[in-house]
Scaffold this motif. Structure first.
Motif, PDB file in Angstrom:
ATOM      1  N   CYS A 180      35.220  64.451  -3.844  1.00  0.00           N
ATOM      2  CA  CYS A 180      34.741  63.182  -4.381  1.00  0.00           C
ATOM      3  C   CYS A 180      34.227  63.363  -5.799  1.00  0.00           C
ATOM      4  O   CYS A 180      33.903  64.469  -6.227  1.00  0.00           O
ATOM      5  N   ARG A 192      33.881  43.506   2.196  1.00  0.00           N
ATOM      6  CA  ARG A 192      34.658  44.716   1.942  1.00  0.00           C
ATOM      7  C   ARG A 192      33.853  45.925   2.399  1.00  0.00           C
ATOM      8  O   ARG A 192      32.696  46.073   2.101  1.00  0.00           O
ATOM      9  N   GLU A 232      32.449  64.731   4.327  1.00  0.00           N
ATOM     10  CA  GLU A 232      32.744  63.316   4.116  1.00  0.00           C
ATOM     11  C   GLU A 232      31.472  62.477   4.299  1.00  0.00           C
ATOM     12  O   GLU A 232      31.205  61.564   3.514  1.00  0.00           O
ATOM     13  N   GLU A 237      35.856  49.084   2.616  1.00  0.00           N
ATOM     14  CA  GLU A 237      36.604  50.159   1.981  1.00  0.00           C
ATOM     15  C   GLU A 237      37.836  49.567   1.309  1.00  0.00           C
ATOM     16  O   GLU A 237      38.412  48.609   1.803  1.00  0.00           O
ATOM     17  N   THR A 238      38.222  50.167   0.196  1.00  0.00           N
ATOM     18  CA  THR A 238      39.444  49.748  -0.491  1.00  0.00           C
ATOM     19  C   THR A 238      40.250  50.994  -0.820  1.00  0.00           C
ATOM     20  O   THR A 238      39.700  51.959  -1.344  1.00  0.00           O
ATOM     21  N   GLU A 239      41.514  50.981  -0.474  1.00  0.00           N
ATOM     22  CA  GLU A 239      42.395  52.104  -0.776  1.00  0.00           C
ATOM     23  C   GLU A 239      43.639  51.571  -1.466  1.00  0.00           C
ATOM     24  O   GLU A 239      44.118  50.486  -1.143  1.00  0.00           O
ATOM     25  N   LEU A 247      36.481  54.812  -6.216  1.00  0.00           N
ATOM     26  CA  LEU A 247      37.501  53.783  -6.033  1.00  0.00           C
ATOM     27  C   LEU A 247      38.602  53.967  -7.068  1.00  0.00           C
ATOM     28  O   LEU A 247      38.659  53.285  -8.075  1.00  0.00           O
ATOM     29  N   SER A 268      28.621  56.873   1.063  1.00  0.00           N
ATOM     30  CA  SER A 268      28.747  55.711   0.188  1.00  0.00           C
ATOM     31  C   SER A 268      29.667  56.122  -0.948  1.00  0.00           C
ATOM     32  O   SER A 268      29.226  56.452  -2.036  1.00  0.00           O
ATOM     33  N   HIS A 269      30.942  56.150  -0.656  1.00  0.00           N
ATOM     34  CA  HIS A 269      31.912  56.673  -1.606  1.00  0.00           C
ATOM     35  C   HIS A 269      32.121  55.715  -2.770  1.00  0.00           C
ATOM     36  O   HIS A 269      32.393  54.539  -2.584  1.00  0.00           O
ATOM     37  N   CYS A 302      29.353  60.001  -5.583  1.00  0.00           N
ATOM     38  CA  CYS A 302      29.375  59.669  -4.156  1.00  0.00           C
ATOM     39  C   CYS A 302      28.186  60.312  -3.449  1.00  0.00           C
ATOM     40  O   CYS A 302      27.870  61.466  -3.689  1.00  0.00           O
ATOM     41  N   HIS A 340      36.546  62.865   0.273  1.00  0.00           N
ATOM     42  CA  HIS A 340      37.033  61.611   0.827  1.00  0.00           C
ATOM     43  C   HIS A 340      38.395  61.868   1.449  1.00  0.00           C
ATOM     44  O   HIS A 340      39.096  62.803   1.074  1.00  0.00           O
TER      45      HIS A 340
END
Length: 138
Positions: A79, A122, A59, A124-126, A91, A87-88, A83, A65
């Motif tokens: 991922c 922001r 990860e 992270e966004t899931e 999205l 720093s994924h 990625c 992820h």
């Protein structure tokens, strides 16, 4: 072990070890996100802590992820190749089937950009969609 696995690890800056090779090989064969318990069962007999540390290393290097799908168990999926080092860039939406309990990445469905008020940052966004997968719906 498969040369491709060592190339994938090397490209992410992860030193290959026997456990890392095993965990990556297992993840490459998955069509759904898998939990630590599922991996431990599949790779038995293995040390749970070593598998967990391997996943955390993956990860941190942008190889996997984590997915929180509401089941109470964190699941892990590979991922996108873009990625890097935590720093994924993947999205995308995750889909959790309420019948078979599988969770899959839907990389073709992007999470829309969400505008935040001033001074909010922001991290992270899931986005998780729950429903019935094509296998269960058929």
């Amino acid at each position: 072990m498969d040369q491709n696995i060592e190339q994938i690890l090397g490209a992410k800056g992860v030193k290959p070890t026997a456990m890392r090779n095993l965990v990556l090989d297992l993840l490459l064969k998955q069509k759904t996100a898998v939990s630590l318990a599922e991996m431990e069962k599949e790779l038995s007999p293995v040390d749970r802590i070593t598998v967990y540390r391997t996943l955390k290393t993956f990860e941190e290097h942008g190889l996997v992820h984590s997915v929180e799908d509401g089941t109470g168990a964190t699941k892990f999926a590979l991922c996108d190749t873009s990625c890097m080092n935590a720093s994924h860039q993947d999205l995308h939406i995750h889909f959790h089937c309420i019948r078979c309990k599988s969770t899959v990445c839907l990389p073709a469905v992007s999470i829309p950009l969400i505008s935040l008020p001033d001074k909010y940052q922001r991290i992270e966004t899931e986005l998780l969609v729950k429903g019935v997968c094509p296998d269960c719906a058929g």
